[in-house]
Design a protein around this motif. Sequence first.
Motif, PDB file in Angstrom:
ATOM      1  N   PHE A  72       0.844  -1.198   0.000  1.00 25.26           N
ATOM      2  CA  PHE A  72       0.000   0.000   0.000  1.00 25.26           C
ATOM      3  C   PHE A  72       0.882   1.253   0.000  1.00 25.26           C
ATOM      4  O   PHE A  72       1.979   1.252   0.566  1.00 25.26           O
ATOM      5  CB  PHE A  72      -0.930   0.017   1.223  1.00 25.26           C
ATOM      6  CG  PHE A  72      -1.854  -1.168   1.299  1.00 25.26           C
ATOM      7  CD1 PHE A  72      -2.482  -1.651   0.154  1.00 25.26           C
ATOM      8  CD2 PHE A  72      -2.097  -1.812   2.504  1.00 25.26           C
ATOM      9  CE1 PHE A  72      -3.329  -2.739   0.222  1.00 25.26           C
ATOM     10  CE2 PHE A  72      -2.943  -2.911   2.574  1.00 25.26           C
ATOM     11  CZ  PHE A  72      -3.557  -3.379   1.431  1.00 25.26           C
ATOM     12  N   LYS A  73       0.344   2.283  -0.594  1.00 20.22           N
ATOM     13  CA  LYS A  73       1.111   3.523  -0.762  1.00 20.22           C
ATOM     14  C   LYS A  73       1.654   4.040   0.579  1.00 20.22           C
ATOM     15  O   LYS A  73       2.786   4.516   0.662  1.00 20.22           O
ATOM     16  CB  LYS A  73       0.197   4.574  -1.401  1.00 20.22           C
ATOM     17  CG  LYS A  73       0.931   5.643  -2.145  1.00 20.22           C
ATOM     18  CD  LYS A  73      -0.052   6.567  -2.837  1.00 20.22           C
ATOM     19  CE  LYS A  73       0.615   7.870  -3.207  1.00 20.22           C
ATOM     20  NZ  LYS A  73      -0.347   8.903  -3.534  1.00 20.22           N
ATOM     21  N   ALA A  74       0.820   3.899   1.629  1.00 22.59           N
ATOM     22  CA  ALA A  74       1.189   4.467   2.929  1.00 22.59           C
ATOM     23  C   ALA A  74       2.470   3.849   3.495  1.00 22.59           C
ATOM     24  O   ALA A  74       3.198   4.502   4.243  1.00 22.59           O
ATOM     25  CB  ALA A  74       0.039   4.270   3.908  1.00 22.59           C
ATOM     26  N   HIS A  75       2.728   2.589   3.178  1.00 18.87           N
ATOM     27  CA  HIS A  75       3.888   1.906   3.788  1.00 18.87           C
ATOM     28  C   HIS A  75       4.934   1.464   2.773  1.00 18.87           C
ATOM     29  O   HIS A  75       5.884   0.774   3.139  1.00 18.87           O
ATOM     30  CB  HIS A  75       3.410   0.655   4.550  1.00 18.87           C
ATOM     31  CG  HIS A  75       2.422   0.939   5.621  1.00 18.87           C
ATOM     32  ND1 HIS A  75       2.703   1.746   6.702  1.00 18.87           N
ATOM     33  CD2 HIS A  75       1.131   0.540   5.782  1.00 18.87           C
ATOM     34  CE1 HIS A  75       1.630   1.826   7.469  1.00 18.87           C
ATOM     35  NE2 HIS A  75       0.658   1.111   6.928  1.00 18.87           N
TER      36      HIS A  75
END
Lengths: 263, 240
Positions: B110-113
């Motif tokens: 995921f983009k966040a991690h």
Amino acid sequence: MTIDLSLPAMLSMYGLMVVPLLILFYLQLGVVRDTLLALVRMTVQLLLVGLYLKYIFIFNNPLVSMLWLAVMMVVANMSVLHKAGLKRRLFFWRSMAGVAGSTLFASAWFILVSIRPEPLYDARYLVPITGMILGNCLRSNVLSLERFYSGIRKNENEFMTYLMLGASMREAVRPYLRDAIKAAINPSIATMATMGIVSLPGMMTGQILGGAMPMAAIKYQIGIMICIFTAMVVGSLVNLLLSLAVAFDDHQRLRPEVFRDLP
Amino acid sequence: MPNRYTPHPMIEYDSITVRMHRQTLFEGATLTIGEGEKVVVRGASGSGKSSLLKCAVGAIPLAAGSVRVAGMLLSAATVAGIRARIAFIGQEPVLGAERVGDALLLPFTFKAHRHNRPGDERVRELLAQLHLPPDILEQSCARISGGEKQRIAIIRALLLNKTIFLADEVTSALDPASRSAVMEKLFSPGITLLSVSHDPEWINGCDRIVEIEDKQLKDGPADPSIAEREPATLTRKEDA
């Protein structure tokens, strides 16, 4: 030209229905009444369509044709939402944008770019081609919406897990979106792959019966299949993406009231 | 509500009312959990233990009241940030991938991690600490046991450096050695733990027991060694 079916010929066709009806009655499937009702509905609806189309072709007016297509799209859209088990009042306009947008995009491409009839809005091309694309989109939109929302509903914990692991809304719905689009287009891929071998497609058969040369009919069939497939993929995706904003609340929870079977 | 336990409240349920399927689970219930505190919730079946945990991550709507996590009031604006802080480990954790190795690294797709992908060394170290063999990474998620799934979910949360754990019966499928390993991780000082458990050892390890009674959250016995006795007859150690 096709040989017209006389009244006795049509009656003989209805007579053939006795065979399946007897079998259904014998098997006690409880669908004899529904079958008869469906037969009557089909007859009445097609008679009306025949009548409409006759005048639409006589008028050959773009506004009249578009009005007729708009009616078909509204009915198709209502049917999509009903069959997908979703509340019409929540999704109507968004779903309408997906259904109408994708259908018009594909049919415009076929008619305006490939066929280029004179005039461009010739009802003999506009109405049947758009109607065929719309009819096929209906099925794929039902499948994709139903699969997508039932998938998230059944796997609420899984969906929440994605969010908890840092997925954005788009990332969290992606597995369900993929499943839904796949479910929507798989039948069409199978149909395309076997077309001409295990079945002769309706449009092509119709054109041949109408007196067209087989090669010309085949080219139209290939064109319409590509348009149908494009409209299915575009329509399913746009429809699902547009529906997200009304189907989830501001905490990314699927709102229970989107389903027709819940209050 | 002033916090009686620690100066840094980490999870605060303030007068929450929760209704599910036309049934009221909580009516104006309040509970505060301090940073690093280990709390276990008990209550009859269907009393809302799991729902209480889900409220903290916004998975269940509140009919009234509010929830704060790490000082953030749970709202549309903060829900993503709150979920990023919290690990939720259920009885049957969802791994979300075919292969165990892919499930462990799922958050890092995921983009966040995406930029915090852990090294192999860290993954193997955590696997060893939770008594899991390194070759489990190659196995299918469908073929590993419930206990293994729970430990994989815990490792995944630790890889994300989560410090608040909501654990719903996480030791239910574990053998004693694995249970001790899980407890060692989740009962470490840096972790705030709100849990549901029937496991006496787990309950004994907790700082506080909270009982669900009459749609309220009430402090149970403070001394975990008396956890199995009737809570209503007891008074808190601090109060005595």
